[in-house]
Design a protein around this motif. Structure first.
Motif, PDB file in Angstrom:
ATOM      1  N   ALA A 146       0.664  -1.195  -0.070  1.00 32.33           N
ATOM      2  CA  ALA A 146       0.393  -0.220  -0.016  1.00 32.33           C
ATOM      3  C   ALA A 146       1.117   0.959   0.169  1.00 32.33           C
ATOM      4  O   ALA A 146       0.450   2.119  -0.736  1.00 32.33           O
ATOM      5  N   THR A 147       2.219   1.218   0.661  1.00 31.68           N
ATOM      6  CA  THR A 147       3.094   2.377   0.839  1.00 31.68           C
ATOM      7  C   THR A 147       3.367   2.289  -0.442  1.00 31.68           C
ATOM      8  O   THR A 147       4.285   1.667  -0.345  1.00 31.68           O
ATOM      9  N   PRO A 148       3.901   3.920  -1.350  1.00 31.79           N
ATOM     10  CA  PRO A 148       5.161   3.830  -2.441  1.00 31.79           C
ATOM     11  C   PRO A 148       5.979   3.660  -1.801  1.00 31.79           C
ATOM     12  O   PRO A 148       6.201   3.741  -0.775  1.00 31.79           O
ATOM     13  N   PRO A 149       6.882   2.738  -2.752  1.00 31.49           N
ATOM     14  CA  PRO A 149       8.169   2.547  -2.626  1.00 31.49           C
ATOM     15  C   PRO A 149       8.620   4.123  -2.633  1.00 31.49           C
ATOM     16  O   PRO A 149       8.748   5.339  -2.749  1.00 31.49           O
ATOM     17  N   ASP A 150       9.714   3.610  -1.714  1.00 31.13           N
ATOM     18  CA  ASP A 150      11.293   4.882  -1.505  1.00 31.13           C
ATOM     19  C   ASP A 150      11.670   5.420  -2.297  1.00 31.13           C
ATOM     20  O   ASP A 150      12.250   4.602  -3.894  1.00 31.13           O
ATOM     21  N   ASN A 151      12.097   6.638  -1.984  1.00 31.95           N
ATOM     22  CA  ASN A 151      12.838   7.462  -4.102  1.00 31.95           C
ATOM     23  C   ASN A 151      14.285   6.601  -4.045  1.00 31.95           C
ATOM     24  O   ASN A 151      14.962   6.013  -3.003  1.00 31.95           O
ATOM     25  N   VAL A 152      15.068   6.414  -5.168  1.00 35.70           N
ATOM     26  CA  VAL A 152      16.116   6.161  -5.515  1.00 35.70           C
ATOM     27  C   VAL A 152      16.931   7.644  -5.016  1.00 35.70           C
ATOM     28  O   VAL A 152      16.883   8.380  -5.284  1.00 35.70           O
ATOM     29  N   THR A 153      17.822   6.409  -4.376  1.00 35.23           N
ATOM     30  CA  THR A 153      18.849   7.248  -4.096  1.00 35.23           C
ATOM     31  C   THR A 153      20.432   6.974  -4.933  1.00 35.23           C
ATOM     32  O   THR A 153      20.564   5.996  -5.358  1.00 35.23           O
ATOM     33  N   ASN A 154      21.282   7.792  -4.929  1.00 36.60           N
ATOM     34  CA  ASN A 154      22.435   7.544  -5.444  1.00 36.60           C
ATOM     35  C   ASN A 154      22.638   7.308  -6.947  1.00 36.60           C
ATOM     36  O   ASN A 154      23.739   5.808  -6.844  1.00 36.60           O
ATOM     37  N   PHE A 155      21.990   7.942  -7.653  1.00 31.61           N
ATOM     38  CA  PHE A 155      22.003   7.760  -9.076  1.00 31.61           C
ATOM     39  C   PHE A 155      23.427   8.612  -9.896  1.00 31.61           C
ATOM     40  O   PHE A 155      23.024   9.838 -10.063  1.00 31.61           O
ATOM     41  N   THR A 156      23.808   7.408 -10.315  1.00 32.01           N
ATOM     42  CA  THR A 156      24.605   7.818 -11.132  1.00 32.01           C
ATOM     43  C   THR A 156      25.125   7.107 -12.659  1.00 32.01           C
ATOM     44  O   THR A 156      24.359   6.274 -12.314  1.00 32.01           O
ATOM     45  N   GLY A 157      26.086   7.534 -12.858  1.00 31.83           N
ATOM     46  CA  GLY A 157      26.152   5.961 -14.738  1.00 31.83           C
ATOM     47  C   GLY A 157      27.525   7.121 -14.763  1.00 31.83           C
ATOM     48  O   GLY A 157      28.489   8.599 -14.476  1.00 31.83           O
ATOM     49  N   ASN A 158      28.476   5.846 -15.394  1.00 31.89           N
ATOM     50  CA  ASN A 158      29.691   6.354 -16.081  1.00 31.89           C
ATOM     51  C   ASN A 158      29.529   6.206 -17.682  1.00 31.89           C
ATOM     52  O   ASN A 158      28.931   4.992 -17.828  1.00 31.89           O
ATOM     53  N   VAL A 159      30.015   7.128 -18.741  1.00 31.60           N
ATOM     54  CA  VAL A 159      30.240   6.597 -19.791  1.00 31.60           C
ATOM     55  C   VAL A 159      31.401   6.231 -20.941  1.00 31.60           C
ATOM     56  O   VAL A 159      32.737   6.905 -20.164  1.00 31.60           O
ATOM     57  N   THR A 160      31.321   5.140 -21.071  1.00 24.40           N
ATOM     58  CA  THR A 160      31.903   3.884 -21.348  1.00 24.40           C
ATOM     59  C   THR A 160      32.075   3.718 -23.002  1.00 24.40           C
ATOM     60  O   THR A 160      30.991   3.341 -23.772  1.00 24.40           O
ATOM     61  N   GLY A 161      32.456   5.303 -23.655  1.00 25.64           N
ATOM     62  CA  GLY A 161      32.881   4.331 -25.749  1.00 25.64           C
ATOM     63  C   GLY A 161      30.693   4.677 -25.489  1.00 25.64           C
ATOM     64  O   GLY A 161      30.715   6.653 -25.008  1.00 25.64           O
ATOM     65  N   ASN A 162      29.944   3.884 -25.852  1.00 28.47           N
ATOM     66  CA  ASN A 162      28.985   4.886 -26.994  1.00 28.47           C
ATOM     67  C   ASN A 162      28.391   4.138 -26.306  1.00 28.47           C
ATOM     68  O   ASN A 162      26.909   4.552 -26.114  1.00 28.47           O
ATOM     69  N   SER A 163      28.629   4.373 -24.603  1.00 34.41           N
ATOM     70  CA  SER A 163      26.994   3.386 -23.555  1.00 34.41           C
ATOM     71  C   SER A 163      27.866   4.035 -22.239  1.00 34.41           C
ATOM     72  O   SER A 163      28.718   4.601 -21.615  1.00 34.41           O
ATOM     73  N   LEU A 164      26.607   4.235 -21.857  1.00 38.37           N
ATOM     74  CA  LEU A 164      26.295   4.589 -20.036  1.00 38.37           C
ATOM     75  C   LEU A 164      25.929   3.365 -19.434  1.00 38.37           C
ATOM     76  O   LEU A 164      24.590   3.137 -19.359  1.00 38.37           O
ATOM     77  N   ASN A 165      26.634   3.584 -18.564  1.00 30.17           N
ATOM     78  CA  ASN A 165      26.783   2.395 -17.135  1.00 30.17           C
ATOM     79  C   ASN A 165      25.943   3.326 -15.849  1.00 30.17           C
ATOM     80  O   ASN A 165      26.994   3.571 -15.210  1.00 30.17           O
ATOM     81  N   LEU A 166      25.031   2.635 -16.302  1.00 32.38           N
ATOM     82  CA  LEU A 166      24.149   3.726 -14.677  1.00 32.38           C
ATOM     83  C   LEU A 166      23.549   3.271 -13.337  1.00 32.38           C
ATOM     84  O   LEU A 166      24.398   1.318 -13.841  1.00 32.38           O
ATOM     85  N   SER A 167      23.788   2.724 -12.345  1.00 28.04           N
ATOM     86  CA  SER A 167      23.695   2.283 -10.949  1.00 28.04           C
ATOM     87  C   SER A 167      23.316   3.382  -9.702  1.00 28.04           C
ATOM     88  O   SER A 167      23.381   4.652 -10.504  1.00 28.04           O
ATOM     89  N   TRP A 168      22.693   2.665  -8.865  1.00 31.38           N
ATOM     90  CA  TRP A 168      21.875   3.437  -7.939  1.00 31.38           C
ATOM     91  C   TRP A 168      21.933   2.153  -6.508  1.00 31.38           C
ATOM     92  O   TRP A 168      22.285   1.055  -6.824  1.00 31.38           O
ATOM     93  N   THR A 169      21.511   3.027  -5.651  1.00 32.49           N
ATOM     94  CA  THR A 169      20.990   2.060  -4.483  1.00 32.49           C
ATOM     95  C   THR A 169      20.204   1.376  -4.629  1.00 32.49           C
ATOM     96  O   THR A 169      19.286   2.005  -4.948  1.00 32.49           O
ATOM     97  N   PRO A 170      20.374   0.309  -4.101  1.00 33.15           N
ATOM     98  CA  PRO A 170      19.136  -0.859  -4.230  1.00 33.15           C
ATOM     99  C   PRO A 170      17.728   0.370  -3.223  1.00 33.15           C
ATOM    100  O   PRO A 170      18.337   0.348  -1.832  1.00 33.15           O
ATOM    101  N   VAL A 171      16.599   0.338  -3.677  1.00 34.99           N
ATOM    102  CA  VAL A 171      15.659   0.013  -3.071  1.00 34.99           C
ATOM    103  C   VAL A 171      14.847  -0.638  -1.826  1.00 34.99           C
ATOM    104  O   VAL A 171      15.133  -1.945  -2.623  1.00 34.99           O
TER     105      VAL A 171
END
Length: 973
Positions: free
Chosen positions: A609-634
């Protein structure tokens, strides 16, 4: 009865005032208009018809031009259509011309806007001649005829004619320096230059005798007039104004009014405040706004000042008073309390009257108004009623008639009538004597009164009567009559039951307060099994609630189940499964009387019933043509997946204006790889029942796609701003920013059901939008050959909400999910998806295309490509608004080389694979003889020619060639 119109009464002074007191304190006399003035006026309805006939003889109305030997002056405020008094008439040139002077007002007017003959609006030429066809004749032109000043030649259907005008009208505004009409002086020997009619606003009508034009004599003449300029103390100038407070001020100081001393007997601070209230814009139910209160009307000076003042004050739902030697007025608007009185301020007991007599009570208001909407004819405004008040009054409709002759619109008349109705239902009146703190008050002030015994806690009252005097024990005191008042009186949509319930805070033995109800859910482990717990909290701040009861049921069931009764108000129900539940609770007082239930329906009991928490520590690194995203799991146990969105904006981007690039990334993942593009990336967490985290996490990525693997921009396909492609369930709209694509509405406007005013939301989206639509690009890309290229969509997407603004959202306030205000930047009910398909065939023939596939960045090997955009909305109340829509095509740089190519004289070199464009070439030749040179020719994307010369002739020497070609694009065979 309403307090906003009151006739002059005698001064009211409480007690005998000694001469010494007058000397030190000053004379303080209050004269107020009685609150039942409109009622008394309405009781004269039997005389209205006779009064109307008499008024017509005195210059009222537009249906007569009265001839009166000694007529009263007419006074005009605002804009009104009036008839007039004929004060001069003569015939000249052997009865050829009839000259008539018609007085419209006994003062200078700002403008005579329009003149009417009967109901015909007249048009005048530069000399004042009426050019309407019914007041002109036409005949064939005869050159031998000398034209008069009322004739001219015209061409009609190719024939020259003479047009003769038989009616001439001259306007005179009535200034103090007004000169006699020069034409009348010249044509009528009885009218001289000394006949100036100074201070009289009039029209001069000259009619030429012509039976065919005037078969029944002259028509009745009337005029629409902008009346008297009035003094505005706010600007210290005379202005054209229909402001009700300024019109009243002018009447009070005028010799035809009360003739009060403007410098000493007018409180201009108070009048300025009232004028500001009158000028305020208020919303009108039919749409738009209007000034809160206006005065448009006329009257004759013989009318009693009491009647005129009553009507002027009525036009602003106000109160007029005379206090401490000065006149003041309060326009109908609720103001905050200026003083708080308590038991400490009382000098006597309070006399309380809880209700009006039946004679003074009413629950419906009707009356007449006159103005623009009725062509200045007195007309009944729509009746204002209240079914609730009728029920309180025993089911009988009691109608009060309130005449509003200076009110020009039905909407304004209804507003004033509703104020009168609501004010009448504020029926609690108290009287008493107060200390000198009340000396600062005046008629119309709002005060707060706290009295424990009567159950008043800062209850607001309006000062209806005020007097100052000396008590029997020689103490100074102020005697006042107070009428209850609230802001609801001036609220069109006020809750009517509040007028009956707000008299006191004291409860009766049968009254039990309502309770506050809080419902929460918990997930607990019981016997190694997860069970739902329903937590009910019942609260009340009232001391009369001594016990509470809570009940619940599944929404699908019929009967409630009691959880029990207790004093602390906290209840728990365990062992419940996932379902929706209805909960209600009530209080009991010390006498055992039960109060009303407070209910909440459709509460979802679920671990999710309660909405999930906001995602934190969302960031990423560009490697060539790709963006590698990462974040702290909710950490929420009911987490389902994550959604990643992308916007090409690097500043000012919002989640709602972004598009989905990863619609579902299942838990427990906390990394993702997406194409690297300049823009803003967003992420939200979503639980198993679709609950979404309140705010998106985001960060900005700056990538130059032309520098990734050394790409080169080849072509940009631009669809905006014309959007000439094929649209399915998509329309092109326009606003201040330009054209944009949006989803079509479900229905056309003309097919919408119900009344226009009942439609929610914006005009263009009143019926809701379709769920999805497609826009196919107008341009197909054809490279001519098969190449590998990188494709980027370039777009700008806004969020267009047709309905769900906070103020226009439907349903109960408490049932709305999310934060109080809501954050439109977090909406994700709309999205735009970009797709392409491609072929290796010639697109001008019968190519075989692949199916459409979504893309953000795509490396495609093909000859031709087509693009489309999918617009989507999940709630039917919004649409993506695509303002910029393009596809950019890049091709990578590449290098080709060959060595040890041996030739003699000339050589045609063919690249192993063709470039998209002509490349740059670097080369080296070995074994050149002294004096030999070479020339490069025919350089193309497929190769080049080289020729070695010895002098001016082709060399016969064998040489060895090495070359490097650098360009972009690779043709795929």
């Amino acid at each position: 009865m309403p307090q906003f119109v009151i006739p002059i009464l005698a001064p009211i002074v409480g007690g005998a005032v000694a001469a010494t007191v007058i000397y030190y304190v000053g004379v303080t006399v209050v004269t107020s208009y009685a609150i039942n003035a409109l009622t008394k006026k309405a009781q004269k309805k039997a005389a209205i018809a006779a009064a109307a006939a008499q008024a017509a003889q005195k210059g009222y109305g537009t249906s007569v031009n009265a001839v009166v030997p000694a007529a009263d002056h007419a006074i005009i405020y605002g804009v009104v259509r009036v008839g007039g008094i004929i004060f001069y008439r003569s015939i000249t040139e052997d009865q050829k011309y009839l000259h008539t002077l018609i007085a419209l007002a006994g003062h200078e007017c700002s403008e005579i806007i329009t003149v009417y003959a009967g109901n015909v609006e007249l048009t005048l030429d530069g000399s004042g001649f009426v050019t309407n066809d019914q007041f002109c004749t036409k005949k064939l032109f005869d050159a031998s005829i000398t034209l008069g000043d009322n004739e001219n030649t015209e061409v009609e259907d190719g024939i020259n004619i003479i047009r003769t005008k038989y009616l001439r009208i001259k306007k005179h505004l009535g200034s103090s320096s007004q000169a006699a009409d020069a034409d009348l002086v010249a044509e009528d020997s009885a009218w001289t230059s000394q006949h100036q009619a100074k201070g009289i606003c009039y029209i001069y009508v000259r009619a030429e005798f012509e039976p065919s034009i005037f078969p029944q004599g002259l028509p009745v003449f009337s005029a629409k007039v902008r009346g008297k300029k009035v003094y505005d103390p706010r600007t210290s100038s005379f202005v054209d104004s229909s402001n009700a407070a300024l019109s009243l001020r002018d009447y009070l100081i005028s010799d035809y009014g009360l003739g009060v001393d403007e410098a000493t007997e007018i409180n201009d601070t108070i009048f300025s405040t009232a004028a500001n209230v009158c000028d305020e814009n208020v919303s009108v139910i039919r749409g738009g706004t209007e000034d809160r209160y206006q005065t448009h009307g006329s009257f004759v000076t013989s009318l009693p000042p009491d009647d005129v003042i009553t009507d002027l004050v009525a036009s602003m739902a106000g109160t007029i008073f005379y206090s401490q030697g000065q006149w003041g007025v309060k326009a109908g608007e609720f103001t905050s309390s200026v003083l708080t009185l308590t038991e400490d301020d009382l000098r006597s007991n309070l006399q309380v009257s809880t209700r009006h007599s039946r004679r003074d009570n009413f629950n419906a208001v009707t009356g007449m108004f006159s103005g623009f909407e009725t062509d200045y004819q007195p007309t009944d405004f729509p009746i204002v009623t209240s079914s609730f008040f009728e029920t309180v009054d025993g089911g009988e409709r009691i109608i009060q008639d309130i005449p509003l002759p200076f009110t020009p619109r039905a909407s304004a008349a209804q507003r004033i009538a509703k104020i009168a109705l609501f004010k009448n239902r504020e029926q609690l009146t108290i009287s008493g004597t107060f200390g000198l703190r009340a000396l600062q008050l005046q008629i119309g002030d709002i005060i707060s009164l706290t009295n424990t015994r009567l159950g008043f806690s800062a209850k607001t009252f309006e000062v209806a009567d005020w007097s100052f005097g000396i008590s029997q024990d020689k103490a100074l005191e102020v005697t006042m009559t107070l009428r209850e008042i609230s802001s609801a009186v001036y609220d069109w949509n006020a809750e009517e039951t509040a007028f009956e319930l707000g008299n006191t805070t004291l409860p009766s033995a049968s009254d039990v307060p309502t309770v506050g109800l809080g419902v929460d859910f918990d997930l607990r482990v019981v016997n190694q099994a997860a069970v739902g717990v329903l937590i009910i909290e019942v609260t009340s701040n009232e001391p009369y609630a001594v016990e509470f009861e809570a009940q619940y049921k599944r929404t699908s069931d019929t009967n409630f189940i009691s959880v029990g009764k207790q004093r602390n108000g906290l209840f728990e129900v365990t062992g419940l499964g996932d379902d929706t539940y209805d909960v209600r609770a009530r209080a009991f007082n010390a006498f055992g009387a039960a109060g009303p239930f407070t209910s909440t329906a459709g509460k979802q009991l679920s671990a999710f019933a309660t909405p999930p928490d906001n995602v934190t520590n969302f960031t990423g690194n560009v490697t060539g043509n790709s963006l590698n995203l990462s974040w702290t799991p909710v950490s929420n146990l009911d987490l389902s997946h994550y959604k990643i969105r992308y916007s090409s904006e690097t500043t000012g981007a919002s989640y709602q204006n972004a598009v989905d690039i990863v619609e579902k990334l299942a838990r427990p993942a906390n990394v993702a790889v997406v194409p690297a593009k300049t823009g803003t990336y967003f992420i939200k967490a979503i639980d198993k029942i679709g609950g979404v985290s309140a705010a998106a996490a985001s960060f900005v990525v700056l990538v130059d796609p032309n520098n990734v693997e050394n790409f080169n921009a080849i072509q940009t396909i631009q669809e905006d701003p014309v959007f000439a492609g094929t649209r399915t369930n998509v329309v092109v709209l326009e606003d201040a920013e330009g054209d944009y694509l949006a989803l079509d509405t479900v229905d056309q406007f003309d097919s919408g059901a119900g009344n226009f005013d009942d439609g929610l939301g914006l005009f263009d989206g009143f019926s809701g939008t379709v769920a999805s639509g497609i826009y196919d690009f107008n341009t197909t890309i054809d490279f001519g050959e098969v190449y590998t290229s990188r494709i980027y969509p370039k777009f700008k997407v806004d969020y267009l909400d047709y309905v769900n603004d906070f103020d226009s959202a439907t349903g109960n306030f408490d049932a709305r999910l999310g934060d109080f205000d809501g954050d439109p930047a977090q909406f994700d009910v709309t999205s735009a998806r970009f797709e392409l398909r491609h072929t290796n065939d010639d697109p001008s023939g019968s190519p075989t295309y692949t199916s459409y596939q979504p893309f953000i960045v795509a490396d495609i090997t093909a000859r031709a490509m087509q693009f489309r955009c999918i617009l989507e909305c999940t709630n039917g109340a919004a649409s993506p608004a695509i303002r910029e829509l393009r596809a950019e095509i890049d091709m990578p740089e590449r290098t080709q080389s060959e060595v040890d190519i041996t030739f003699t004289g000339t050589k045609s070199v063919t690249f192993p694979t063709k470039f998209k464009g002509v490349p740059a070439i670097g080369l080296s030749l070995a074994n050149l003889a002294d004096g030999e040179r070479y020339v490069i020719t025919n350089k193309t994307r497929a190769g080049f020619d080289i020729e070695v010369f010895s002098g001016s002739s082709t060399s016969t020497n064998s040489v060895t060639l090495d070359y490097v070609a650098k360009g972009f694009g690779k043709e795929i065979v």
